[in-house]
Design an enzyme around this catalytic site. Sequence first.
Site, PDB file in Angstrom:
ATOM      1  CD1 TRP A   1      -2.647   6.537  11.491  1.00 43.40           C
ATOM      2  CD2 TRP A   1      -2.916   6.791  13.705  1.00 43.40           C
ATOM      3  NE1 TRP A   1      -1.660   5.821  12.111  1.00 43.40           N
ATOM      4  CE2 TRP A   1      -1.802   5.953  13.466  1.00 43.40           C
ATOM      5  CE3 TRP A   1      -3.267   7.109  15.005  1.00 43.40           C
ATOM      6  CZ2 TRP A   1      -1.034   5.409  14.509  1.00 43.40           C
ATOM      7  CZ3 TRP A   1      -2.497   6.567  16.044  1.00 43.40           C
ATOM      8  CH2 TRP A   1      -1.408   5.724  15.793  1.00 43.40           C
TER       9      TRP A   1
ATOM     10  CE1 TYR B   1      -3.173   3.046   1.093  1.00 37.34           C
ATOM     11  CE2 TYR B   1      -1.662   3.288   2.938  1.00 37.34           C
ATOM     12  CZ  TYR B   1      -2.696   3.780   2.166  1.00 37.34           C
ATOM     13  OH  TYR B   1      -3.254   4.995   2.464  1.00 37.34           O
TER      14      TYR B   1
END
Length: 302
Positions: free
Chosen positions: A153, A128
């Site tokens: 996040w 990723y």
Amino acid sequence: MTRRLLVLGRSGQLATSLSGLAKGAGWEIDTVDRSEADFTRPDQVIKAVHARPAIDAVINAVASNDVDGAEVDDREAIAVNTLTPAELGRACADRGIPLLHVSTDYVFPGRQGGKYRESDTPSPLNAYGRSKLKGESGVLSASARHAVFRTAWVFNGTHKNFLTAMLAQIGVRQEVRVVSDQIGSPTHADTLASGLLRAADYLLAGKARGGLFHLCSPDPVSRSDFADFIYRTAARHDGRCPRVIPIGSADWPSKARRPDNSSLDCDLFETTFDYALPHWRTGVEQAVSRWMDGRAGPSSTP
């Protein structure tokens, strides 16, 4: 004069925040979602962009972010995170409009002690992260007006994310095990969206040049401490919150390696765009209240 913004994505966390905040920031917004374009197909995305001749800037709020899944099969990650952004960058350059592209803290290996700056050398630990890093290069090489914004996040109170996953355990578990050796920068989706809209303003006005920036909330925190604050905030609404049990990453095995410390230094963003980024605690309080409201609403299940 009305400024027109095209956002790739419609229902995700960032796209939802952009749609909610754009009008108040002086933007008229249009969106492209998966019903109109397959984001694994750059040609379909470019066709959707060309179908809108009167746009002043583009924000790419789309990503393939199944970190573990990409370790098994990275074809979607490469298509969405690498190939499509590169083609989009070239298409926007041909139109003479800036592209604002969102990337990730996972481009870093997480081995250094402090925050990562834009000048630090990336070295992703997983597929990723590699797909996102290559996407950054494709966007930035297409035009000096384009800008890449690494964030981390991302959360809100309505979509699938770490915060809502923690809140979903209220009334279900008495204890929740959360890794304590992963450090990062939680960022409310509204914080990311507001920062991007500010950057778009500056890029269009010629008050800033494109390039690479870090855009997240200040004051890094561990996953377990982040979860603990989420529950302490939620306890004001619901006293049944679980107790957080800190564990090591080795006790929570996953297919993809995560960086131990991927906290980001955002001084360059704040200086360039004259924008003070809010603390993540404020975002948590907002997101928890929103989640609680949604749980209590008429559409909630008993």
